[in-house]
Motif scaffolding. Structure first.
Motif, PDB file in Angstrom:
ATOM      1  N   LYS A  40     -11.633   8.226  -1.611  1.00 55.36           N
ATOM      2  CA  LYS A  40     -10.443   8.624  -1.107  1.00 55.36           C
ATOM      3  C   LYS A  40      -9.791   8.070  -1.649  1.00 55.36           C
ATOM      4  O   LYS A  40      -8.792   7.042  -1.533  1.00 55.36           O
ATOM      5  N   VAL A  41      -8.834   9.113  -1.745  1.00 52.52           N
ATOM      6  CA  VAL A  41      -7.298   8.951  -3.018  1.00 52.52           C
ATOM      7  C   VAL A  41      -6.622   9.144  -1.841  1.00 52.52           C
ATOM      8  O   VAL A  41      -6.326   9.927  -1.532  1.00 52.52           O
ATOM      9  N   TYR A  42      -5.732   7.731  -1.001  1.00 49.10           N
ATOM     10  CA  TYR A  42      -4.644   8.263  -0.551  1.00 49.10           C
ATOM     11  C   TYR A  42      -3.681   8.898  -0.776  1.00 49.10           C
ATOM     12  O   TYR A  42      -2.546   7.316  -1.523  1.00 49.10           O
ATOM     13  N   PHE A  43      -2.183   9.529  -0.475  1.00 48.64           N
ATOM     14  CA  PHE A  43      -1.251   9.379  -1.262  1.00 48.64           C
ATOM     15  C   PHE A  43      -0.126   9.469   0.397  1.00 48.64           C
ATOM     16  O   PHE A  43      -0.394   9.800   1.751  1.00 48.64           O
ATOM     17  N   GLY A  71      -8.941   2.307  -1.956  1.00 51.39           N
ATOM     18  CA  GLY A  71      -9.615   0.713  -1.487  1.00 51.39           C
ATOM     19  C   GLY A  71     -10.343  -0.103  -2.853  1.00 51.39           C
ATOM     20  O   GLY A  71      -8.572  -0.840  -2.023  1.00 51.39           O
ATOM     21  N   LEU A  72     -10.563   0.143  -3.567  1.00 50.09           N
ATOM     22  CA  LEU A  72     -11.008  -1.065  -4.135  1.00 50.09           C
ATOM     23  C   LEU A  72      -9.828  -1.338  -5.335  1.00 50.09           C
ATOM     24  O   LEU A  72      -9.377  -2.699  -5.384  1.00 50.09           O
ATOM     25  N   VAL A 110       0.522  -1.550   0.669  1.00 47.72           N
ATOM     26  CA  VAL A 110      -0.262  -0.199   0.184  1.00 47.72           C
ATOM     27  C   VAL A 110       1.114   1.370   0.106  1.00 47.72           C
ATOM     28  O   VAL A 110       0.951   2.425  -0.549  1.00 47.72           O
ATOM     29  N   LEU A 111       1.841   0.890   0.807  1.00 47.82           N
ATOM     30  CA  LEU A 111       2.866   2.367   1.049  1.00 47.82           C
ATOM     31  C   LEU A 111       3.277   2.574  -0.207  1.00 47.82           C
ATOM     32  O   LEU A 111       3.192   4.162  -0.745  1.00 47.82           O
ATOM     33  N   HIS A 112       4.344   1.617  -0.705  1.00 52.31           N
ATOM     34  CA  HIS A 112       4.269   1.395  -2.054  1.00 52.31           C
ATOM     35  C   HIS A 112       3.525   2.185  -3.221  1.00 52.31           C
ATOM     36  O   HIS A 112       4.288   3.025  -3.543  1.00 52.31           O
ATOM     37  N   HIS A 113       2.687   1.901  -3.369  1.00 56.27           N
ATOM     38  CA  HIS A 113       1.422   2.396  -4.278  1.00 56.27           C
ATOM     39  C   HIS A 113       1.323   3.782  -3.843  1.00 56.27           C
ATOM     40  O   HIS A 113       0.770   4.421  -5.104  1.00 56.27           O
ATOM     41  N   ALA A 114       1.330   3.929  -2.615  1.00 59.05           N
ATOM     42  CA  ALA A 114       0.965   5.240  -2.379  1.00 59.05           C
ATOM     43  C   ALA A 114       1.991   6.924  -3.243  1.00 59.05           C
ATOM     44  O   ALA A 114       1.420   7.324  -3.332  1.00 59.05           O
ATOM     45  N   THR A 157     -10.947  -5.547   5.375  1.00 61.25           N
ATOM     46  CA  THR A 157      -9.597  -5.606   6.269  1.00 61.25           C
ATOM     47  C   THR A 157      -8.509  -4.095   5.051  1.00 61.25           C
ATOM     48  O   THR A 157      -8.446  -4.102   6.170  1.00 61.25           O
ATOM     49  N   MET A 158      -9.376  -3.858   4.021  1.00 63.15           N
ATOM     50  CA  MET A 158      -8.575  -3.103   3.349  1.00 63.15           C
ATOM     51  C   MET A 158      -9.082  -1.632   3.748  1.00 63.15           C
ATOM     52  O   MET A 158      -7.762  -0.410   4.110  1.00 63.15           O
ATOM     53  N   TYR A 159      -9.712  -1.688   4.102  1.00 65.69           N
ATOM     54  CA  TYR A 159     -10.544  -0.048   4.686  1.00 65.69           C
ATOM     55  C   TYR A 159      -9.932   0.268   6.174  1.00 65.69           C
ATOM     56  O   TYR A 159      -9.438   1.448   6.034  1.00 65.69           O
TER      57      TYR A 159
END
Length: 110
Positions: A72-75, A27-28, A16-20, A45-47
């Motif tokens: 919601k997009v996470y950076f 999430g999806l 997740v951090l890598h892609h962020a 689990t993801m959210y």
């Protein structure tokens, strides 16, 4: 969380951090990405995982339109990027340890 998710949750966080860091995650999209890697992970689990990373200050959320839907997009934050760097070197060490037995002549005599 099932037992196998528990052992993988650290790796999932690193994904997740890598892609962020690279492009921002939602999430999806992240669920699909992880399924491609063979992690069977659902929204349940993801959210919470994304929220916990946000609480730690490693991700920040931004409302973005994706395919006409508000998501919601996470950076990754600076702290998140730093954490990823540290995780990267740990993963590298672990990787080398796990795979060094294979023909590199590093046999440990236990």
């Amino acid at each position: 969380m099932t037992g196998d998710t528990e052992i993988f949750s650290g790796l999932i966080r690193i994904h997740v951090l890598h892609h962020a860091c690279a492009e921002g995650v939602f999430g999806l999209g992240m669920i699909k990405e992880l399924r491609r890697h063979g992690y069977k992970i659902g929204p349940g689990t993801m959210y919470p995982l994304l929220h916990s990373l946000e609480k730690r200050g490693w991700l920040r959320a931004q409302d973005t339109q994706i395919e006409g839907r508000n998501r919601k997009v996470y950076f990754a934050t600076r702290a998140g990027k730093k954490t990823l760097e540290q995780a990267r070197s740990k993963v590298k060490e672990l990787f080398e340890e796990l795979f060094e037995e294979e023909g590199h002549g590093h046999h440990h005599n236990h």
